[in-house]
Design a protein around this motif. Structure first.
Motif, mmCIF file in Angstrom:
data_model
loop_
_atom_site.group_PDB
_atom_site.id
_atom_site.type_symbol
_atom_site.label_atom_id
_atom_site.label_comp_id
_atom_site.label_asym_id
_atom_site.label_seq_id
_atom_site.Cartn_x
_atom_site.Cartn_y
_atom_site.Cartn_z
ATOM 1 N N ILE A 60 0.833 -1.211 0.000
ATOM 2 C CA ILE A 60 0.000 0.000 0.000
ATOM 3 C C ILE A 60 0.866 1.260 0.000
ATOM 4 C CG2 ILE A 60 -1.680 1.334 1.343
ATOM 5 C CD1 ILE A 60 -2.781 -1.371 2.329
ATOM 6 N N LEU A 61 1.875 1.251 0.856
ATOM 7 C CA LEU A 61 2.708 2.459 0.935
ATOM 8 C C LEU A 61 3.481 2.685 -0.358
ATOM 9 C CD1 LEU A 61 4.140 2.563 4.560
ATOM 10 C CD2 LEU A 61 2.456 4.041 3.527
ATOM 11 N N THR A 62 3.942 1.583 -0.979
ATOM 12 C CA THR A 62 4.662 1.754 -2.245
ATOM 13 C C THR A 62 3.754 2.373 -3.291
ATOM 14 O OG1 THR A 62 5.985 -0.169 -1.709
ATOM 15 C CG2 THR A 62 6.016 0.552 -3.992
ATOM 16 N N PHE B 97 0.774 4.038 -2.852
ATOM 17 C CA PHE B 97 0.113 5.318 -2.583
ATOM 18 C C PHE B 97 1.036 6.380 -1.986
ATOM 19 C CE2 PHE B 97 -3.447 2.304 -2.481
ATOM 20 C CZ PHE B 97 -4.200 2.870 -3.485
ATOM 21 N N ALA B 98 2.171 5.960 -1.466
ATOM 22 C CA ALA B 98 3.012 6.969 -0.822
ATOM 23 C C ALA B 98 4.402 7.062 -1.439
ATOM 24 C CB ALA B 98 3.119 6.674 0.664
ATOM 25 N N ILE C 104 -0.125 4.850 6.836
ATOM 26 C CA ILE C 104 -0.749 5.026 5.522
ATOM 27 C C ILE C 104 -1.397 6.402 5.439
ATOM 28 C CG2 ILE C 104 -2.605 4.215 4.012
ATOM 29 C CD1 ILE C 104 -1.945 1.373 5.103
ATOM 30 N N PHE D 250 1.409 9.217 5.256
ATOM 31 C CA PHE D 250 2.166 9.352 4.009
ATOM 32 C C PHE D 250 1.255 9.564 2.810
ATOM 33 C CE2 PHE D 250 5.432 7.652 6.715
ATOM 34 C CZ PHE D 250 6.469 8.499 6.370
ATOM 35 N N ARG D 251 0.034 9.095 2.934
ATOM 36 C CA ARG D 251 -0.926 9.337 1.867
ATOM 37 C C ARG D 251 -1.195 10.853 1.790
ATOM 38 N NH1 ARG D 251 -2.872 9.203 -1.920
ATOM 39 N NH2 ARG D 251 -4.974 8.847 -2.686
ATOM 40 N N ALA E 207 1.809 12.559 0.454
ATOM 41 C CA ALA E 207 2.020 12.336 -0.980
ATOM 42 C C ALA E 207 1.076 13.188 -1.825
ATOM 43 C CB ALA E 207 1.826 10.863 -1.313
ATOM 44 N N PRO F 157 11.531 1.302 -1.516
ATOM 45 C CA PRO F 157 10.202 1.160 -0.889
ATOM 46 C C PRO F 157 10.243 0.261 0.348
ATOM 47 C CG PRO F 157 10.000 0.984 -3.243
ATOM 48 C CD PRO F 157 11.464 1.049 -2.961
ATOM 49 N N THR G 45 9.584 1.603 4.155
ATOM 50 C CA THR G 45 8.495 1.000 4.929
ATOM 51 C C THR G 45 9.024 0.487 6.264
ATOM 52 O OG1 THR G 45 7.561 0.296 2.837
ATOM 53 C CG2 THR G 45 6.602 -0.643 4.812
#
Lengths: 164, 383
Positions: free
Chosen positions: A24-26, A28-29, B161, B164-165, B168, B211, B215
């Motif tokens: 998810i982070l890859t 969307f972020a 999430i 960072f969402r 972003a 990534p 994370t």
């Protein structure tokens, strides 16, 4: 010790959570953030390059401009010089012309004056002649008794004519 | 001159007032904790004859058991315990029961909330003396429950999430412009990981592993920090979690490894045969010890931090049982020291996250290094 025994259930859950978090982070972020960062870095680098290039161009343009300016300046001084020369020439010419004209006019005036003078002299001569004639006539018309009286009379006449 | 003196004097007075306030605060806290201890002490005596099921095990034998309390705080649990308060007939726990998912060959899957077990056995599962789930028939079972640590990880994941969402989103809304607010904060951290923990080691391969490294860094950090909150779960101080994290790195090392990496382990170049006999087994062991060091380091650091803070605080209760005055006296030092350790732990939280990430990228970079044919592969990697 219980603390050092990894539990299978927790390992499975951690794996599931980590995998989904990475996914998810890859999506969307990290991708948008890293792309944004890279894009911005690229834009800044490009902007710096462009600025450098523009600076050089500006410098080139400036020197060109300067050359042009110098040329213009030279031309201006040339034009000014020409104008000055022309002005001097015109003024000189005008002065010469005025001088000659003036001389001519003076000459004419002189001649006129001479003419006038001559005319006046002739007139005076005529007037004197007339006067003499008149006086002579009057003398002749009068009886001349004595010499003294004659002289006297002549004198009065002269006196009269003088008074006139 | 006079004005300056007056201002200085005022400042000194303000400082003194502040110090006095701090002292009063610590003093009041001490008194409060002492009264709590003595209340607990008195309560136990009345209750010692008939301990109920809801009673906290730490007070069952009438003595404060620091080891038990600390271990309960740092280990995983099927419920999220917040606090307990004394009632007429014992102690009442305020805890969030979490869903239990258990598997057994006899019963198959069983789902229920943990607090249901207080009222009796379900599908053959019941609470044992240590307040853990056990089976009365003695058969084995798999525990796939959403425990406190799993729940805490889910919360921190959602938090990550969301953080960072929203960070972003700024890149889409204002492309190629200066970052603002949350985006600005997160960007500093992201570029720190990229430039300090990934790029120096991974070079051109950075994009592939970044990534994962990002994370892991933020996952460890946020769980470290949330674990420091009072009542927070000690996620990164749990060996199962750190084992999983290290396994992820281990898998990346193995999948990314090239011939060069294995040749250096199995047949190190330029080393005499006799030395090789010693070196090769050590190197083979090194394949395992590297991720193992990762998992132990994180686990030990976070557990140690929790242990120290809890030990200092337990001292208040241990001394409080001797006499309330001793407890009150020691609480001043306990609170001061645990505050210091707490602040230190906040640094350790970030540091351990960074170390785990950096070492992961170092180990991965060792495995993917091409050795002599590096340039050839590097050319291959170009877009």
């Amino acid at each position: 010790m219980e603390l050092l025994k990894p539990e299978l259930g927790l390992i499975i859950w951690t794996t599931i959570i980590l995998l989904s978090l990475i996914f998810i982070l890859t999506k969307f972020a990290w991708k948008p953030i890293l792309k944004g960062l890279n894009d911005r870095e690229k834009t800044i680098a490009e902007a710096l390059n462009t600025a450098e290039k523009t600076k050089l161009e500006m410098a080139a343009m400036k020197s060109q401009h300067e050359a042009l300016l110098n040329e213009a300046r030279q031309e201006r001084s040339l034009i000014l010089k020409e104008a000055k020369d022309m002005k001097d020439a015109i003024i000189g010419e005008a002065r010469d012309k005025a001088k000659s004209e003036g001389a001519k006019m003076i000459e004419e005036a002189k001649r006129e004056i001479d003419n006038q003078k001559m005319a006046a002299i002739i007139e005076v001569k005529n007037a004197a002649g007339n006067l003499v004639l008149e006086v002579s006539e009057k003398i002749l018309r009068r009886e001349l008794n004595s010499k003294d009286e004659q002289v006297k009379y002549i004198n009065t006449l002269i006196e009269q004519s003088k008074l006139n | 001159m006079c004005e300056y003196l007056c201002a200085t004097k005022k400042r000194v007075i303000a400082l003194k007032v502040l110090k006095f306030k701090l002292f009063i605060t610590i003093f009041l806290l001490s008194v409060f904790s002492v009264s709590l201890v003595s209340a607990a002490h008195g309560e136990e005596e009345t209750n010692s004859t008939a301990p109920t099921e809801h009673n906290e095990s730490k007070k069952e034998d009438g003595k404060f058991n620091a080891k038990k309390v600390i271990l309960e705080h740092i280990s995983d649990s099927h419920e999220w315990h917040f606090f307990s308060y004394p009632t007429g007939d014992g102690y009442k726990d305020v805890a969030l029961p979490l869903p239990c998912i258990l598997y057994n060959d006899v019963n198959g899957f069983s789902f229920f909330l943990f607090n249901k077990l207080h009222h009796g056995a379900i599908d053959g599962y019941s609470l044992n003396a240590e307040h853990h789930i056990g089976r009365s028939d003695g058969e084995g079972f798999y525990d796939l429950s959403i425990t406190k640590n799993v729940f805490a990880m889910m919360i921190s994941s959602i938090l990550l999430i969301w953080l960072f969402r929203s960070a972003a989103k700024g890149y889409g809304a204002r492309p190629n412009q200066a970052p603002t607010g949350l985006q600005n904060l997160m960007e500093v951290l992201v570029s720190f990981v990229r430039d300090e923990a990934a790029k120096p080691f991974l070079g051109k391969k950075t994009d592939k592993y970044l990534p994962y490294l990002l994370t892991v860094f933020f996952f460890i950090w946020i769980n470290n920090m949330l674990g420091l909150l009072p009542g927070g779960a000690n996620v990164t101080g749990n060996i199962a979690v750190t084992t999983t994290l290290a396994l992820f790195t281990f898998i990346l090392i193995l999948t990314g490894s090239r011939k060069h990496y294995w040749m250096h382990i199995l047949n190190p170049p330029g080393i005499p045969f006799g030395v090789k006999l010693i070196l090769v087994p050590v190197e083979i062991l090194g394949i395992i010890t590297k991720p193992f060091a990762l998992l132990i380091r994180l686990f030990a650091n976070m557990t140690a931090g929790h242990l120290i803070v809890l030990s200092f605080l337990s001292m208040i209760f241990i001394f409080g049982q001797m006499s309330p005055i001793a407890g009150g006296g020691i609480s001043i030092f306990s609170i001061a020291f645990s505050t210091f350790i707490y602040l230190l732990e906040m640094l350790v939280c970030a540091l351990q996250a960074y170390i785990f990430t950096m070492l992961s990228s170092v180990f991965i970079s060792e495995a993917i290094a091409g050795g002599h044919d590096h340039d050839e592969h590097a050319a291959e990697d170009l877009p």
